[in-house]
Design an enzyme around this catalytic site. Structure first.
Site, PDB file in Angstrom:
ATOM      1  N   ARG A 144       0.865  -1.172   0.000  1.00 42.09           N
ATOM      2  CA  ARG A 144       0.000   0.000   0.000  1.00 42.09           C
ATOM      3  C   ARG A 144       0.909   1.232   0.000  1.00 42.09           C
ATOM      4  O   ARG A 144       1.673   1.441   0.951  1.00 42.09           O
ATOM      5  CB  ARG A 144      -0.930  -0.034   1.218  1.00 42.09           C
ATOM      6  CG  ARG A 144      -2.183   0.794   1.041  1.00 42.09           C
ATOM      7  CD  ARG A 144      -3.340   0.325   1.928  1.00 42.09           C
ATOM      8  NE  ARG A 144      -3.977  -0.877   1.418  1.00 42.09           N
ATOM      9  CZ  ARG A 144      -5.014  -0.875   0.542  1.00 42.09           C
ATOM     10  NH1 ARG A 144      -5.535   0.270   0.151  1.00 42.09           N
ATOM     11  NH2 ARG A 144      -5.511  -1.990   0.088  1.00 42.09           N
TER      12      ARG A 144
ATOM     13  N   GLU B 161      -7.870  -0.487  -7.614  1.00 41.33           N
ATOM     14  CA  GLU B 161      -7.361  -0.120  -6.282  1.00 41.33           C
ATOM     15  C   GLU B 161      -8.387  -0.506  -5.206  1.00 41.33           C
ATOM     16  O   GLU B 161      -8.502   0.191  -4.199  1.00 41.33           O
ATOM     17  CB  GLU B 161      -7.032   1.379  -6.232  1.00 41.33           C
ATOM     18  CG  GLU B 161      -5.910   1.720  -5.264  1.00 41.33           C
ATOM     19  CD  GLU B 161      -5.309   3.096  -5.482  1.00 41.33           C
ATOM     20  OE1 GLU B 161      -5.922   3.944  -6.153  1.00 41.33           O
ATOM     21  OE2 GLU B 161      -4.184   3.331  -5.011  1.00 41.33           O
TER      22      GLU B 161
END
Lengths: 327, 327, 327, 327, 327, 327
Positions: free
Chosen positions: E65, E277
């Site tokens: 991330r 995402e």
């Protein structure tokens, strides 16, 4: 025989007059070193000899007074000239009293500079002036920013190589401190703690097994916090911290009996060398004893658990072996 | 009567020993000022008196030796203590030879600090120690960064107010220079040029019409480049540069006859004060004259176009008036 | 024949329009240099030719106008493009008036950059554009921080090598000044003083005995303070300062007669070259003479102690020899 | 009536010659603004008038060309003089063509300076020169460090107060960019995105409900990434992003039809104002259309989903209302 | 088959507990990576698998991330350990769900460090862990100063060489942003715009014709400002901007339909790869659709001008070809 | 009753997951604190309760774990949010085990910020959450530059005022250390030494005679170097150092018996408070004792020269009095 491995030069004021001019001019222009006469040199020095007599010290190793080293003054040329000059003064002093003093060299350390720049002066001191060791400042930035690399990093390796080759010890001793919240004398202690941990958490003694390192002032805070670092080591699985710390030597420049007792228990008589930094910070009368704080021999003599052999090592044998003293 | 308005204190080496300790400790801890005995003080000072006799100077105004002022050393407390100490030494010197010396105060200037921090010491020097003026360093950063505000800015106004109130002159004189490409002695010259232009391009003399400013070393480069600044002024339409420059005073510390002649032509005898900085940079034998470079009286005496009145002003009257000397 | 070695290009406003765009875009993106027509170029230039006629100058060496050099603007690519462009403009000007002008190259100096980065443009200017020398800025930081290395350091050696190889002189001339307390025109003077001392206190002329250096503006403050540096040299035992300074050449760009007289006395007619920087700072009417300040020939003609030979050297021969002018 | 709210001044090269001198001298010394004659001014300007005629624009609002604003040049005085000068030039241009142009002021923004320093020039422009708005650079550091406070912070409040009091809009438009990896033209886009988010994530429109803000170039990247910020808002629980963004106005300076369509869909015809930045970046022939990229009216005319009312608002009414144009 | 090329790892809180300790200790001392059990790993991960099922994604490429990458934390050792650890976690996740995930490596980028320091971890990830690409942060300084070199500079070449040799793509994705006026999520967009322009204005694709670059979030602001850069290119005479931009690939992580339509028009289905995402910023319910913002397949399915072949490329074929996926 | 005044919170990993997100986003945007359930909180906490039972501790004061305080992370808003969150977690923990824990607040210190910014959180913790003291980091810069003002300076006075008003003690405890040569655990020790000397060399206890200060880890290096500071004080003529040091309190967090013996001799049982930092650095088995290093009660019980009263003070009474514990 009593050998005090931690003394600093006591120089006549003319030496500081030159320092003032060097600082003022920042070495530009530079003319030549002033001649300080033997008589001028000897005036304060004979008082030191008397002092050594009075406390029973036979031989003192003397180095530049650290807090006057000006390592952080720019440009670096100022430091080089000043260091060379002070080493010369010390050589002149040893020559005047060859049975009472040996020289320990200052190094012209400058923050950010290559440590190799110090090696010529180290070699000159040992090979030409007959010095028996050197003093190393782990923080030539003198409390400023950026911090220098830790003593465990390869930054210092060229110097370690030279020391091993010359077979002389280095005494870890920081210099001035520019921080307004930390006096130079406390900076000494904190820098010694950092130096010990940086060395012991590194591969320095694997890479230089014969490097001889003496830490000033009984090792800063580390002997008092052995438990903290023992636990640390157990956790990370390295060598026992009590084993690791024996790779270093320490002097006895600690002005209270209870602390020296702790130091002897934790560091042991094989790794401690008699040192007083006398005359210096401790040269003030202790009203409880009637002696100055830095008159350490009576204190060490009074530690009951030490044997005669322990004392002989600390007063004489460890120093002779480490510094290869022929006396 | 011959009055030399530009001399710097010649102090015994013990003074510099204290400076070294102050620098080394950065004033932490600080104990107290050392006592320097009258005898110690007088040892180098009587040689100065002999020197004044030999060159025919009756009275010399002495200030701290600028290149030793340590203005850029941090923290500022170091500068305050050092300045106070040196001013005290000067007061002690004046007391020893009251007919031969007058004190000119150093100021504890520190880069970035409020200029008001200097005023207590200025007042102490004038009101308690009897000093007749002060020395101002236009660059307390000593060649470093960032540069200080120009003398024409309001940063300096609190000091100008105090000077006007005390009715004493300031002598513009920079200190050390940390730049490796510029010696302190050349920095003096460059800073004087900057100081003159910053003052003359400002409203300082409108705001402080009675401020008394003396520029060292015959005004840096400005008298030699009058044409450049005359043209500049004509272009921008201000007051004639030759008129403007007369708001300032200058001393004669310039060691060549042709330059002094130019200075007299350009600045005039009403605005020049006899000064030698002797003993100092110029105290070396000029092989062509057999006298030291700073023995300036014979040179000024030999300038043919000067009248006796010119010389009287420069040697005596301008100084008496500006510094309110009662001698 | 009268040769003025110190002129700067007078360019049409279109040149500055390009400069504005280059500054605004910081060279990203960059397209191509604008074409400035001969007619545009010639419009301001023919006024310069008239000016030269009116003051009796036959040939002027012209270089980029220093205070517009933008040396301290980042990134360095902006400086490279601007310098190349201005050198091209000068070449175009010389081509238009081949009997009246010769080119002196600007160098694309950028603070902190390797000085070698300037050499291709120097070579292009001399070998392709036919320029007869270059202009060197001793302070490409333009009054900012950190200061550049002094001209006496090895930082500059690659450029000196190239100059010696090309056998062309460099004219020392600083550029803008970002300090709020120092105008660019005063910065010129201070930088020249620093340049002279840095060169003379170094080994540059030992290492490059044929290097040709011309200092602008009669050498900053140094000729006015010869006494100071004579004493300095005597003290440190080097070569006489009056001998040393003759390794350098100087131009006459100093707009007052008394200063030029001093310059001739101190520097001598073998080391001075006629220069006016006309049109420029001095191009304003002097009410006392009815001529502009930079109309220097009448002044030099009026200096009584100069011989005809002196004047011939200064007006013509020194320049021809140094710059290898074929006219 | 067609009103183009986003034009920049096209000035004669003499304006940039002055800029070059101002940059070179850093405003020290400063004499006075050069007089640019109406004829000089009009030479490039009449070509702009022809251009407006050719694309059918009746009135253009013109402001200083942003990438030439020199906001990050130190000292701040340079920016103040340059901005004042360019605003004067614009006023002179409006006076020459009162039916075709209105002025939008540049502000003398300097990084780190108090935003209040800009207010006198803003007031002068609006109240004395008759300007109808101003241009605001959200990054006076021009891509350098440290970054300025976001437009949502109280740093900018004094300016917002002045704008509300004067009741004129500000056009958000950054200037040059010193970063070597980001051209000024891309910096425009990125700064607009940051400006929008900083304003909408703040309390500015609560504190200044009548503040009028126009964002250049159809709002940077934000309209293209509405989904990202819609989700963001939903997550944190604030007002709908589509509602919030309507507090701002946007111009149509975006040179592709698909992007303008997106802008109209997302921002709506009540919040878009016709603008072209013509002549400028887009003034190059689009080979597919035979018109320049910045000839935007035909493109907007061709967007099918727009009504006549939409177009009237965008071409005329929104501008008239926001800028209080009396035409 | 639906392949989502832009997912980030969803790790159990124990991973962040380790991160906290690593940050707190700055890696000194460092012991060893904690063991995170498969069960701990799988707890949050199975929710992701359910999520993929619910939106119809077959395979997701997952990387660290980005906003948790800590690239700007000093010393660099912290970044190296953290990156290695997270890559290991991802490998463990892929191993648990080999049909649903593939790994994309984080790189231990540290500002100012040599980019070569990242190559061992890249090689380990690809060759030992079986990862199919890497993530590149164009701004490891995370919004601080100084800015890194643009992606078009040779600073990055060693990495490009390694990528070409390994034949894996890099996904351009910035990390945190320390600027108080720019959120990390907006920094993503701005950095992507800078990255695209720096690459396309350079020689990177001449020097590395087979380098595979995917830009996140539909290419920042660039597709929305094509007109601006088309004009730019025409002006400077380079390759058509519409041709140039096809050297890059882009994902579809843009949460509004009108923007995706624009992206498809401008970038084309050969250069777009499906990416969501998800879970991440867009995982919040869109009240207008009843689906989360990052559920992009229904949106893409609803774009009328796309053919089945377009969708197949974007959903599957482009990813398979670029990442050499064997599924 | 056994009270351990030096414990740090043991939080579930979800707390660090939030920390990671806060660090990654730098607080922009910020949503709200996550809810950590009592069950999650209690999972690690009940192990601590068991631990306290096993070593015989009745009550432990718990504060944020210092090395995770992130004080030097910019911008300051990150620190404020993180500190508030952790204090909340501690309050939740105390509520779950009201007979076993009391809260000691972390302060949101940020380097360079006004210390007054911490007072609202201090007051909230004491007045709303019922905390009994706070933790003070003397180095919020975490080993970086510039150093903070010493604890003896007026910078800290607003906080001291608040502490005196609230009548709660502060525990001196530094946080992380960014220096690559100094671990956070050694930084604790060095900062404690600096804190003690800065306080004792100041007027703090004259100005705040009722301020209650507890120094962690038996006072860093100071008790071990009492002789050094005794001499120092004698030299400068202040109060006896042994008297001065009694103005401070110390905890027993030192994991070796010989050091604790020294601490008891030098600091005395009136000024020592039982503390273990358990679980923490010392929670590893000591192979020589079969107990963890931080199981300090058996060690203190074994110190022969302590009386029962000594132990009662250290284990219970000193803590009750200082912290006003009602148990």
């Amino acid at each position: 025989m009593i050998i005090d491995i931690h003394g600093h030069t006591v120089a006549p004021p003319q030496v500081y007059e030159f320092q003032a001019r060097l600082l003022g001019s920042r070495g530009y222009p530079f003319d030549k070193f002033p001649q300080i006469s033997d008589e001028q040199i000897n005036q304060p020095l004979k008082r030191v000899v008397d002092l050594l007599d009075s406390v029973g010290t036979d031989l003192q190793l003397i180095s530049p007074r650290p807090y006057l080293a000006m390592h952080s003054i720019q440009p670096a040329g100022v430091v080089h000239k000043w260091t060379e000059f002070v080493n010369n003064i010390i050589a002149q002093q040893v020559k005047l009293h060859p049975t009472r003093f040996r020289g320990v060299a200052g190094l012209p350390q400058s923050p950010g500079a290559d440590i190799r720049d110090c090696i010529p002066e180290l070699k000159r001191a040992v090979q030409e002036l007959g010095f028996v060791g050197c003093q190393l400042n782990p923080d030539p930035m003198e409390g400023g920013y950026p911090e220098p690399p830790g003593l465990g990093t390869e930054y210092w390796y060229p110097l370690y190589e030279a020391l091993v080759e010359l077979d002389v010890p280095m005494l870890i001793h920081s210099a001035a401190c520019c921080s307004p919240r930390e006096s130079y004398t406390l900076h000494f202690i904190n820098e010694e703690s950092i130096a010990i941990m940086s060395l012991l958490d590194s591969k320095v003694f694997e890479d230089f097994p014969t490097l001889k390192v003496v830490v000033s002032h009984t090792g800063g805070a580390i002997p008092f916090h052995m438990g903290r670092f023992r636990a640390w080591r157990h956790r990370s699985g390295g060598e026992d911290f009590d084993v690791a710390i024996k790779k270093l030597y320490f002097d006895t420049v600690n002005y209270s009996k209870e602390a020296l007792e702790l130091a002897f228990k934790v560091l042991g008589s094989d790794n401690l060398l008699f040192g007083t930094e006398n005359p210096g910070t401790g040269s003030v009368m202790n009203p409880h004893t009637g002696r100055t704080y830095d008159d350490l021999k009576p204190i060490i003599d009074s530690i009951e658990f030490l044997t005669e052999e322990d004392r002989r090592k600390v007063y004489e044998e460890n120093a002779k072996r480490l510094y290869k003293l022929e006396v």
